[in-house]
Scaffold this motif. Structure first.
Motif, PDB file in Angstrom:
ATOM      1  N   UNK A  38      32.429  43.799  33.275  1.00  0.00           N
ATOM      2  CA  UNK A  38      32.656  42.537  33.990  1.00  0.00           C
ATOM      3  C   UNK A  38      33.459  41.545  33.141  1.00  0.00           C
ATOM      4  N   UNK A  39      34.088  42.022  32.077  1.00  0.00           N
ATOM      5  CA  UNK A  39      34.923  41.174  31.226  1.00  0.00           C
ATOM      6  C   UNK A  39      36.383  41.526  31.440  1.00  0.00           C
ATOM      7  N   UNK A  40      37.178  40.531  31.788  1.00  0.00           N
ATOM      8  CA  UNK A  40      38.604  40.772  32.031  1.00  0.00           C
ATOM      9  C   UNK A  40      39.410  40.760  30.744  1.00  0.00           C
ATOM     10  N   UNK A  41      38.969  39.974  29.771  1.00  0.00           N
ATOM     11  CA  UNK A  41      39.683  39.919  28.498  1.00  0.00           C
ATOM     12  C   UNK A  41      38.712  39.523  27.392  1.00  0.00           C
TER      13      UNK A  41
ATOM     14  N   UNK B  71      27.735  36.741  32.989  1.00  0.00           N
ATOM     15  CA  UNK B  71      29.066  37.301  33.166  1.00  0.00           C
ATOM     16  C   UNK B  71      29.181  38.014  34.510  1.00  0.00           C
ATOM     17  N   UNK B  72      28.115  38.738  34.874  1.00  0.00           N
ATOM     18  CA  UNK B  72      28.096  39.442  36.164  1.00  0.00           C
ATOM     19  C   UNK B  72      28.228  38.442  37.307  1.00  0.00           C
ATOM     20  N   UNK B  73      27.499  37.335  37.210  1.00  0.00           N
ATOM     21  CA  UNK B  73      27.523  36.331  38.277  1.00  0.00           C
ATOM     22  C   UNK B  73      28.920  35.721  38.403  1.00  0.00           C
ATOM     23  N   UNK B  74      29.551  35.400  37.262  1.00  0.00           N
ATOM     24  CA  UNK B  74      30.898  34.834  37.302  1.00  0.00           C
ATOM     25  C   UNK B  74      31.862  35.797  37.982  1.00  0.00           C
ATOM     26  N   UNK B  75      31.722  37.081  37.663  1.00  0.00           N
ATOM     27  CA  UNK B  75      32.608  38.087  38.240  1.00  0.00           C
ATOM     28  C   UNK B  75      32.380  38.224  39.746  1.00  0.00           C
ATOM     29  N   UNK B  76      31.115  38.181  40.176  1.00  0.00           N
ATOM     30  CA  UNK B  76      30.804  38.273  41.601  1.00  0.00           C
ATOM     31  C   UNK B  76      31.408  37.116  42.390  1.00  0.00           C
ATOM     32  N   UNK B  77      31.537  35.962  41.727  1.00  0.00           N
ATOM     33  CA  UNK B  77      32.106  34.785  42.377  1.00  0.00           C
ATOM     34  C   UNK B  77      33.632  34.831  42.426  1.00  0.00           C
ATOM     35  N   UNK B  78      34.212  35.860  41.816  1.00  0.00           N
ATOM     36  CA  UNK B  78      35.663  36.019  41.854  1.00  0.00           C
ATOM     37  C   UNK B  78      36.389  35.444  40.653  1.00  0.00           C
ATOM     38  N   UNK B  79      35.651  34.987  39.636  1.00  0.00           N
ATOM     39  CA  UNK B  79      36.280  34.396  38.462  1.00  0.00           C
ATOM     40  C   UNK B  79      36.813  35.471  37.519  1.00  0.00           C
ATOM     41  N   UNK B  80      37.835  35.130  36.769  1.00  0.00           N
ATOM     42  CA  UNK B  80      38.281  35.941  35.655  1.00  0.00           C
ATOM     43  C   UNK B  80      37.404  35.587  34.455  1.00  0.00           C
ATOM     44  N   UNK B  81      36.887  36.596  33.790  1.00  0.00           N
ATOM     45  CA  UNK B  81      35.921  36.386  32.708  1.00  0.00           C
ATOM     46  C   UNK B  81      36.559  36.700  31.359  1.00  0.00           C
ATOM     47  N   UNK B  82      36.514  35.700  30.462  1.00  0.00           N
ATOM     48  CA  UNK B  82      36.996  35.875  29.090  1.00  0.00           C
ATOM     49  C   UNK B  82      35.810  35.732  28.148  1.00  0.00           C
TER      50      UNK B  82
END
Length: 361
Positions: free
Chosen positions: A127-130, A96-107
């Motif tokens: 690091x979770x958007x929703x 999840x941290x890696x996805x967020x660092x890449x600029x992704x929205x994390x569900x």
């Protein structure tokens, strides 16, 4: 902001046994494709899952569930650069941290208390958007005061209870399906034990459902339809009054469920979908995470339940048909607020992408 071709990456739990998380992700993916026809949709799956070879979207296949393949998942995210990553009951915090660092929205999607608590851990929640909870309120209850305080301190919203996710029934599809299997709306009992891969000390639980189908027809003369599921490795047998189906896609399963007189189901996602459809059910827990769900649904008067025994299933179903508990079940279902959470999920995605929610194409 309007993304010319938004990228969605689905990372559900996937294994050789269950398939609920994958099916839910596939339902969401199909709805995304209807709303955003140009969307780039990808999956990451275990190659050992029975649906791995039939996923309708490009899929990265791993040697185990994605949660255990931290580097492989992170490497693909770095290569693909998704705009939204949906972890359905899966994912290590580092993913999840890696996805967020890449600029992704994390569900993050959770379906029971343990997974919900995991999603609310401070380092994951940051690091979770929703965080979607795909259970009705009555089946999972409120979060604790300490969890609520922690989320408030890090300025994160509480998990959103959106309820079960499924495709709504279609009269046109349903009519074709009933004609295909020579069935009458409201004139058959539907049986399904989930993916078909669940076992107990007596073998595959779906085989008990199959025995019950034969017994129910012999006792009531009401036709039965049993959907074995793609994870069942044995042969599928038909008998007088029993239509046996190896497996169905989700939309067809919902259409058959909606058209049935009553349904005998495992305690998985389909039980909650049946409740949202106001369908009377007899439910049997076939996996560890289903016992609490079945218990809560029964306590709310929304289902009857019994043990995975062919005679008990038959006897319980006959009582329902004869009217015992049937009227109270119907009243409780009519008053239940549980509904399809798919539209709510799409609205959340639209907000995360900061663009209006497109109508279905």
């Amino acid at each position: 902001m309007t993304l010319p071709r938004p990228k969605f990456l689905f990372v559900p739990v996937s294994s050789a046994e269950g398939m609920g998380e994958y099916m839910r992700s596939l339902i969401v993916a199909n709805e995304v494709k209807q709303r955003w026809p140009d969307a780039d949709i990808r999956f990451i799956l275990s190659r050992h899952a029975p649906y791995a070879a039939t996923c309708p979207y490009p899929a990265v296949l791993l040697d185990d569930t994605p949660t255990k393949n931290i580097k492989a998942v992170n490497d693909f995210m770095s290569f693909h650069l998704p705009d939204v990553v949906i972890f359905d009951a899966s994912g290590r915090r580092s993913q999840l941290v890696h996805a967020k660092k890449l600029g992704a929205k994390v569900i993050f999607i959770s379906q029971h208390k343990r997974k919900r608590s995991r999603g609310m851990k401070v380092l994951r929640a940051r690091v979770t958007d929703s965080h979607w909870v795909v259970q009705p309120q009555f089946a999972i209850g409120d979060i604790g005061w300490l969890e609520r305080l922690k989320l408030r301190l890090i300025d994160k919203a509480e998990p959103e209870i959106i309820g079960p996710i499924f495709v709504n029934p279609s009269e046109t599809r349903q009519a074709r399906l009933l004609e295909q299997y020579s069935l009458t709306k409201g004139g058959y009992i539907l049986l399904n034990a989930g993916s078909g891969g669940h076992q107990n000390h007596n073998g595959y639980v779906v085989e008990v459902f199959a025995q019950a189908a034969v017994s129910i027809f012999a006792t009531t003369a009401i036709p039965c339809v049993i959907v074995y599921g793609p994870s069942y490795p044995g042969e599928v047998y038909t008998s007088e009054g029993v239509t046996a189906i190896t497996s169905l896609n989700h939309a067809s399963m919902i259409d058959l469920l909606d058209a049935s007189k009553m349904a005998i189901l495992s305690g998985g996602d389909t039980l909650l979908q049946a409740i949202a459809l106001k369908k009377q059910t007899l439910s049997i827990a076939v996996a560890r995470d289903q016992f609490f769900r079945v218990k809560m649904c029964k306590e709310k008067g929304l289902t009857s339940s019994c043990q995975p025994n062919a005679q008990q299933i038959t006897d319980s179903l006959v009582k329902m048909i004869d009217g015992h508990n049937s009227e109270s079940l119907q009243v409780a279902l009519a008053n239940c607020s549980c509904k399809n959470g798919l539209d709510m999920g799409m609205s959340i995605m639209s907000d995360l992408l900061n663009e209006p929610l497109p109508l279905k194409s």
